[in-house]
Design an enzyme around this catalytic site. Structure first.
Site: not given
Ligand code: IMP
Ligand code: MG
Length: 170
Positions: A91-92, A95, A144
């Site tokens: 994953e990148d 969050d 962000f």
């Molecule tokens: P989660 O399900 O909340 O963990 O979200 C993960 C996904 O949200 C990541 O794979 C990103 O695509 C996107 N995301 C979360 N935070 C950021 C950020 O700060 N910048 C860009 N994309 C984000």
């Molecule tokens: Mg992503």
């Protein structure tokens, strides 16, 4: 700027060495989560000097703006059978953790030999579900971020570094 291209390169090389050491004698499948993983995945696989296979998934979360809703829809699944395989999800950024939790359930139901997670960035403070992440590039602030694959409204993925979007522009 939060992380320079040089800092990213140094850390990604370390992650690649760690993965190669941990998986010596095995042939893991790296499953990259599109779109954000693509620069990281490309650099990471070239830092791993054992045999690996590569596949991708694409998911969409029903979110508004920059908030994660927690509902995840699979737009593209892995192409290869992963039963009995050692899977590393790439994953990148993590969050809330909801996307990864959903993916682990999804992939785990197919009987892989193991599943570990590798993320470039860990926004640890934003976590709402606990997911055990074996490989973390950097812990990052709850802001962000864009660049090196991360986008805001589709833009900035091509930045060679990671930057914070100031709240004034968000
Ligand atoms: P989660 O399900 O909340 O963990 O979200 C993960 C996904 O949200 C990541 O794979 C990103 O695509 C996107 N995301 C979360 N935070 C950021 C950020 O700060 N910048 C860009 N994309 C984000
Ligand atoms: Mg992503």
């Amino acid at each position: 700027m939060l992380l320079s291209a040089q800092e990213l390169a140094t850390r990604v090389a370390e992650l690649g060495r760690d993965i190669a050491a941990d998986y010596a004698g095995r042939r893991p499948v790296l499953v990259g989560i599109l779109n954000g993983c693509f620069p990281f995945m490309a650099d990471l696989v070239r830092a791993i000097d054992i045999h690996v296979e590569v596949d991708f998934m694409r998911v969409a979360s029903y979110g508004v703006g920059t908030a994660s809703s927690g509902e995840v829809r699979i737009l593209k699944d892995v192409d290869m059978p992963i039963e009995g395989r050692h899977v590393i999800v790439v994953e990148d950024i993590i969050d809330t953790g909801l996307t990864l939790q959903h993916l682990i359930d999804h992939l785990g139901s197919r009987g892989p030999a193991s599943i570990e997670l590798c993320t470039l960035l860990d926004k640890h403070e934003a976590r709402t579900v606990e997911v055990a992440v074996k490989y973390v590039g950097f812990r990052c602030p709850n802001e962000f971020l864009v660049g090196y694959g991360l986008d805001r409204a589709g833009l900035f993925r091509n930045l060679p570094y990671v930057a914070v979007v100031s709240t004034n522009d968000a």
